[in-house]
Each structure stands twice: as C-alpha cells, then as structure tokens.
Design a protein around this motif. Structure first.
Motif, PDB file in Angstrom:
ATOM      1  N   CYS A 164       0.833  -1.205   0.000  1.00 53.20           N
ATOM      2  CA  CYS A 164       0.000   0.000   0.000  1.00 53.20           C
ATOM      3  C   CYS A 164       0.872   1.261   0.000  1.00 53.20           C
ATOM      4  O   CYS A 164       0.417   2.324  -0.396  1.00 53.20           O
ATOM      5  CB  CYS A 164      -0.913   0.027   1.221  1.00 53.20           C
ATOM      6  N   THR A 197      -4.432   2.318   9.076  1.00 51.27           N
ATOM      7  CA  THR A 197      -4.569   3.365   8.062  1.00 51.27           C
ATOM      8  C   THR A 197      -5.035   4.675   8.682  1.00 51.27           C
ATOM      9  O   THR A 197      -5.259   5.648   7.963  1.00 51.27           O
ATOM     10  CB  THR A 197      -5.601   2.922   7.005  1.00 51.27           C
ATOM     11  N   SER A 257     -10.881  -3.293   4.836  1.00 55.63           N
ATOM     12  CA  SER A 257     -10.235  -1.991   4.688  1.00 55.63           C
ATOM     13  C   SER A 257      -9.230  -1.995   3.546  1.00 55.63           C
ATOM     14  O   SER A 257      -9.244  -1.094   2.705  1.00 55.63           O
ATOM     15  CB  SER A 257      -9.542  -1.578   6.000  1.00 55.63           C
ATOM     16  N   THR A 266       1.542   3.051   2.291  1.00 52.43           N
ATOM     17  CA  THR A 266       1.009   3.968   3.287  1.00 52.43           C
ATOM     18  C   THR A 266       0.474   3.114   4.429  1.00 52.43           C
ATOM     19  O   THR A 266       0.286   1.912   4.270  1.00 52.43           O
ATOM     20  CB  THR A 266      -0.100   4.877   2.690  1.00 52.43           C
ATOM     21  N   GLY A 267       0.241   3.698   5.552  1.00 51.55           N
ATOM     22  CA  GLY A 267      -0.249   2.949   6.702  1.00 51.55           C
ATOM     23  C   GLY A 267       0.890   2.263   7.440  1.00 51.55           C
ATOM     24  O   GLY A 267       2.027   2.212   6.963  1.00 51.55           O
ATOM     25  N   CYS A 289     -11.155  -2.629  10.470  1.00 58.18           N
ATOM     26  CA  CYS A 289     -10.169  -2.992   9.442  1.00 58.18           C
ATOM     27  C   CYS A 289     -10.132  -4.501   9.227  1.00 58.18           C
ATOM     28  O   CYS A 289     -10.632  -5.276  10.039  1.00 58.18           O
ATOM     29  CB  CYS A 289      -8.791  -2.487   9.854  1.00 58.18           C
TER      30      CYS A 289
END
Length: 161
Positions: free
Chosen positions: A33, A69, A109, A35-36, A79
């Motif tokens: 991803c 996230t 999620s 990100t997160g 999530c």
C-alpha cells in the motif's frame, strides 16, 4: 582430566541440541500500500511490531495483525484483521493456524493476505474484497483457518495484494 573432557563434551552437545530444538517463528510484512503502518499485537495487548520483522522465541498464541490506516481501533476494529497462532505441533492437529476476519467490529479496509514460509509453503489465503470467501464474516462461518503442522512455521503478511 578425562572426566572434565567428558563433562565439557556433554555440555557442548546439550547446548547444541537445545539450540537445534529451540522453537522460533518469524512474521514479516510486505506493505504494497506504501502507506499505513503494519501492526502486530500480542494476545495480551503488547505491540510486537509496527512493520519490522518479529521473531518469537517460543510459541506465539492469539496474535493479531492489520494495516493501521488511521481508521483502525487498537485491536483492528474497522479494518481487515489477521489472527494467528504459531506453535510447533505436539500432536497432530495442534500446530499453527492463521485466518482472516471481517467479523464485526472488523470490516474490509485493504486487500490482505498471508502465506507460510518454509515447509508449509505455499499454504495461505488472500482477501481482496468485502465479500471474499477466505475470511470469517460471522462466527458461524465454515472454518477458513489455514493450518501448518510443521515446526518453526514462519509467516509473511501482505497488504494491498
């Protein structure tokens, strides 16, 4: 002098055997991803990892993992959740087991998957959408746990497959 050599040799063999029989399990993350924050939480609520590899020197029971996230509760509420127990089997059917869960308060999620590394590879599961059949949606769902009946099972968890 000979008894000391025998004792030293016996001690070295015992230490080597103990190391060879030591139980370890490593969990690694692959966050596609970009990100997160990958989270690994113990059964007692201890943060074990925020993205780095984690090695348990002994059984790891009831751990959870998810990608934080910003919308997830501490126990992965809201999530996609992964649940795992990594343990060397003492009798048939008592080894490692991992599954994905969307049982409320958990919800889809991000696409999440896992796979065992080593003797149980390529066993694992992926959940790419809210209706995936490889995750629990309610308590009464048919079992979706993926077992590993080999010693020292390692796991890789992937987000955004």
């Amino acid at each position: 002098m000979f008894p000391r050599i025998k004792a030293a040799t016996f001690t070295m063999i015992a230490v080597a055997a103990g190391k060879a029989l030591a139980e370890t399990h490593t969990i690694t993350f692959n966050n596609n991803c970009h990100t997160g924050t990958p989270m690994l939480i113990s059964q007692t609520g201890q943060v074990l990892s925020t993205g780095g590899a984690f090695t348990s020197n002994g059984p790891l029971r009831g751990a959870i993992a998810y990608l934080q996230t910003g919308n997830c509760g501490f126990n992965g509420e809201g999530c996609t959740l992964l649940e795992t127990t990594l343990v060397n089997p003492s009798t048939p059917g008592t080894g490692s087991s991992t599954d994905l869960s969307l049982i409320p308060p958990h919800a889809f999620s991000v696409a999440t998957g896992f796979g065992y590394i080593g003797a149980c590879a390529p066993a694992g599961a992926d959940c790419n959408n809210p209706n995936c059949t490889t995750a629990f949606h309610v308590q009464a769902d048919p079992p979706v746990q993926v077992p590993c009946e080999q010693d020292n099972a390692d796991l890789v968890i992937t987000f955004c497959l």
